[in-house]
Design an enzyme around this catalytic site. Structure first.
Site, PDB file in Angstrom:
ATOM      1  CB  CYS A   1      47.909  52.115 -15.014  1.00  0.00           C
ATOM      2  SG  CYS A   1      49.299  51.368 -14.140  1.00  0.00           S
TER       3      CYS A   1
ATOM      4  CB  ALA B   1      51.090  54.000 -11.629  1.00  0.00           C
TER       5      ALA B   1
ATOM      6  NE  ARG C   1      54.708  59.301  -5.923  1.00  0.00           N
ATOM      7  CZ  ARG C   1      54.402  59.009  -4.679  1.00  0.00           C
ATOM      8  NH1 ARG C   1      54.963  57.988  -4.034  1.00  0.00           N
ATOM      9  NH2 ARG C   1      53.495  59.721  -4.039  1.00  0.00           N
TER      10      ARG C   1
ATOM     11  CG  HIS D   1      45.523  57.679  -5.609  1.00  0.00           C
ATOM     12  ND1 HIS D   1      45.165  58.762  -6.366  1.00  0.00           N
ATOM     13  CD2 HIS D   1      46.832  57.456  -5.880  1.00  0.00           C
ATOM     14  CE1 HIS D   1      46.213  59.189  -7.058  1.00  0.00           C
ATOM     15  NE2 HIS D   1      47.230  58.398  -6.787  1.00  0.00           N
TER      16      HIS D   1
HETATM   17 FE1  CFM Z   1      49.077  63.735  -4.761  1.00  0.00          FE
HETATM   18 FE2  CFM Z   1      50.005  64.714  -6.793  1.00  0.00          FE
HETATM   19 FE3  CFM Z   1      49.497  62.078  -6.595  1.00  0.00          FE
HETATM   20 FE4  CFM Z   1      51.491  63.250  -5.128  1.00  0.00          FE
HETATM   21 FE5  CFM Z   1      53.353  62.542  -7.031  1.00  0.00          FE
HETATM   22 FE6  CFM Z   1      51.861  64.059  -8.650  1.00  0.00          FE
HETATM   23 FE7  CFM Z   1      51.316  61.451  -8.525  1.00  0.00          FE
HETATM   24 MO1  CFM Z   1      53.506  62.316  -9.599  1.00  0.00          MO
HETATM   25  S1  CFM Z   1      50.722  65.164  -4.885  1.00  0.00           S
HETATM   26  S2  CFM Z   1      50.050  61.789  -4.615  1.00  0.00           S
HETATM   27  S3  CFM Z   1      53.598  62.807  -4.870  1.00  0.00           S
HETATM   28  S4  CFM Z   1      48.164  63.720  -6.727  1.00  0.00           S
HETATM   29  S5  CFM Z   1      53.941  64.070  -8.267  1.00  0.00           S
HETATM   30  S6  CFM Z   1      50.594  65.920  -8.401  1.00  0.00           S
HETATM   31  S7  CFM Z   1      51.343  62.698 -10.158  1.00  0.00           S
HETATM   32  S8  CFM Z   1      53.175  60.698  -7.995  1.00  0.00           S
HETATM   33  S9  CFM Z   1      49.539  60.331  -7.930  1.00  0.00           S
HETATM   34  C1  HCA Z   2      53.073  57.970 -11.563  1.00  0.00           C
HETATM   35  C2  HCA Z   2      54.288  58.488 -10.845  1.00  0.00           C
HETATM   36  C3  HCA Z   2      54.701  59.869 -11.225  1.00  0.00           C
HETATM   37  C4  HCA Z   2      55.285  59.928 -12.618  1.00  0.00           C
HETATM   38  C5  HCA Z   2      56.069  61.158 -12.858  1.00  0.00           C
HETATM   39  C6  HCA Z   2      56.313  61.644 -14.252  1.00  0.00           C
HETATM   40  C7  HCA Z   2      55.741  60.374 -10.200  1.00  0.00           C
HETATM   41  O1  HCA Z   2      52.173  58.719 -11.907  1.00  0.00           O
HETATM   42  O2  HCA Z   2      53.016  56.792 -11.764  1.00  0.00           O
HETATM   43  O3  HCA Z   2      55.545  61.392 -15.168  1.00  0.00           O
HETATM   44  O4  HCA Z   2      57.305  62.343 -14.386  1.00  0.00           O
HETATM   45  O5  HCA Z   2      55.542  61.404  -9.607  1.00  0.00           O
HETATM   46  O6  HCA Z   2      56.760  59.697 -10.040  1.00  0.00           O
HETATM   47  O7  HCA Z   2      53.585  60.732 -11.163  1.00  0.00           O
END
Ligand code: CFM
Ligand code: HCA
Length: 534
Positions: free
Chosen positions: A51, A54, A85, A187
């Site tokens: 969401c 998150a 995370r 973001h």
């Molecule tokens: Fe960029 Fe990602 Fe994301 Fe990420 Fe992550 Fe991710 Fe995420 Mo999980 S590189 S910031 S550090 S888009 S692993 S593929 S899903 S938290 S929002």
């Molecule tokens: C997020 C965080 C997450 C979840 C990871 C997962 C992460 O999207 O809120 O589903 O294993 O990297 O910690 O993407």
């Protein structure tokens, strides 16, 4: 015979089919590779998305170590976004200024029904008072959860009150979970407030001739530390990192760096674009996942600064790093060559990790993002000196997106060549499509049903995903590796990170423990019990 894509999609009802066919493509099977992305998931479908809260609190703000983040909402939202995370951070001192690390703390207003009925602002003020008394932070972030938006607490007014009352920085983020269609909205909200209230408020100048910010690097499993180490070896000063082991202390000074390096474009492109707009700072897309990608990124930085001495130093670092890993990489490659993978992560890793897999001779048969936008699939050109809407004379023939963001243009090859001939320097952010093999499947917002169906047909050797989707693969005996948390391993970035990655895959593939386990109900009916009492 119908294609792999069709075999999965044709099982849907016509309404679901109509929606999903736009999100799933097979490279080379269509007239033009175009994918629909960043739209609402079908209600009831088991999506893997998260969401807005998150994306804002968990992803972008979470790693900022010296800011106390107060989650205004139910305790569950605070608890589940705390520590899962793996964004590592340590307190440190830089230029005589300390940055504390509060990542071990979980601050929340723990909202109850009575707060929903009578309003939660008083409780929020009380929480701020407690946090100030407890750890004396220089900076507090307030993050909203769903109920806060629904009842209308004015967190921005509370933040203003706290700034005056305690003479600290206090910023509110209206990142209620229900906003937008995924983490992606969060973001954007985080990025907007960082540029509005933090970036540009410091005045410490870099000491080295060449300085950068690393954007979209969150130090998962220590990746960011690996990247910083390499840049420092090349003689490049890292002013700030957004936001892995990052700090309010450093982000204040981000505008003093000479260049922005963008690792995860999806989560931070807004800051890169806004800094270009506000401070005229250029950004280039880099990728420190994968050996070849690392080399290219370092060379691109050298090219950007155009200094022969710097370029020579970069070459020396590349040679040295490669020497140190050569034997191990060769060994792991010999064990991994020819294997296939499916990759399903959030918004950039499914692309970045394909390149690291290629370094080991592994090809990707299925890849997708949870919440990426079209440019993460199809690529994007960045023209540093022209805003399409401000100087459209020069780029008349370029198609500008319907929802124009500065610098976002999609061009034909002829248009690009024409611009380059005019001396305009174009940066490329190559999306996921480029470099994928013919027939490979791309699946946006992959759901549980599609995961199982594609796995049955494609039978990849490894399924890379997150915690929610990994067990489907694991229980079927397939190797599962988490690419969000690295299954508590890492770092995977940089040259040494590539070795860690190769080692983990070889260990997993050559110790296929899960494939030896047979669920008991497959052999013996195992429902036991007595009817009507003991
Ligand atoms: Fe960029 Fe990602 Fe994301 Fe990420 Fe992550 Fe991710 Fe995420 Mo999980 S590189 S910031 S550090 S888009 S692993 S593929 S899903 S938290 S929002
Ligand atoms: C997020 C965080 C997450 C979840 C990871 C997962 C992460 O999207 O809120 O589903 O294993 O990297 O910690 O993407």
């Amino acid at each position: 015979m119908s294609s792999v894509r069709e075999k999965v999609l044709e099982q849907y009802s016509s309404r679901v089919y109509k929606n999903r066919k736009e999100h799933v493509i097979a490279i080379g099977e269509h007239e033009k590779d175009v994918v629909t992305a960043n739209t609402r998931a079908i209600p009831g479908i088991i999506t893997q998305r998260g969401c807005c809260f998150a994306g804002c609190k968990g992803v972008v703000l979470g790693p900022i170590k010296d800011a106390a983040i107060i989650v205004h909402g139910p305790i569950g939202c605070a608890y589940y976004s705390w520590g899962t995370r793996r964004h590592k951070a340590v307190a440190d001192e830089k230029n005589g200024e300390k940055a504390d690390c509060y990542l071990e703390y979980c601050f929340s207003t723990d909202m109850q029904e009575s707060d929903i009925v009578f309003g939660g602002e008083k409780k929020l003020k009380k929480a701020i008072e407690e946090v100030v008394g407890l750890i004396h932070p220089k900076c507090i972030f307030i993050c909203s959860t769903c109920p806060v938006g629904l009842i209308g607490d004015d967190i921005h007014a509370v933040a203003k009150w706290a700034q005056e009352e305690y003479e600290i920085k206090c910023i509110a983020f209206s990142c209620e979970g229900y906003k937008g269609v995924s983490q992606s909205a969060g973001h954007h909200i985080a990025n907007n407030q960082l540029i509005r209230y933090i970036i540009g408020t410091g005045d410490h100048q870099p000491e080295k001739k060449y300085s950068v910010n690393v954007l979209g690097e969150y130090n998962i499993g220590g990746d960011g530390w690996e990247v910083e180490k390499i840049l420092k070896r090349c003689g490049i000063e890292v002013v700030s990192v957004f936001t892995g082991s990052g700090s309010y202390r450093d982000i204040k000074n981000a505008h003093t760096a000479s260049l922005n390096l963008v690792q995860c474009h999806r989560s931070i492109n807004y800051v890169a674009d806004m800094m270009k707009d506000k401070y005229g700072m250029d950004w280039i897309k880099v990728n420190f996942i994968g050996i070849e990608s690392c080399k290219k990124s370092l060379r691109d930085i050298g090219e950007y600064f155009g200094d022969e001495e710097l370029k020579a130093r970069i070459e020396a670092v590349i040679a040295d790093e490669e020497d140190a890993i050569r034997d191990e990489v060769e060994y792991y490659e010999s064990k991994l060559k020819g294997k296939t993978a499916a990759l399903y992560v959030g918004g950039s890793r499914s692309h970045h990790y394909q390149l690291l897999l290629k370094d080991f001779g592994i090809s990707t048969v299925l890849a997708g993002y949870e919440f990426a936008h079209r440019d993460d699939y199809e690529g994007r050109e960045v023209i540093p000196d022209i805003k399409p809407d401000a100087d459209s004379k020069n780029i008349e023939s370029i198609e500008v997106e319907a929802d124009p963001k500065f610098y976002r243009v999609y061009m034909t090859d002829e248009q690009k060549a024409a611009l380059e001939e005019k001396g305009v320097k174009i940066n490329y952010y190559e999306g996921m499509f480029k470099g994928m093999d013919e027939g490979a499947i791309i699946c946006d917002d992959l759901n549980h049903f599609e995961t199982e169906e594609f796995m049955k047909i494609l039978k990849p050797d490894i399924f890379f995903s997150g915690i929610k989707d990994k067990f489907v693969a694991q229980k079927s005996g397939m190797l599962s590796r988490q690419l969000h948390s690295y299954d508590y391993s890492g770092p995977y970035a940089g040259f040494r990170g590539a070795v860690n990655f190769g080692r983990d895959l070889v260990m997993g593939l050559y110790t296929p423990a899960w494939s030896y386990v047979k669920a008991p109900w497959k052999d013996t009916p195992c429902i036991e019990g007595t009817l009507g009492g003991d």
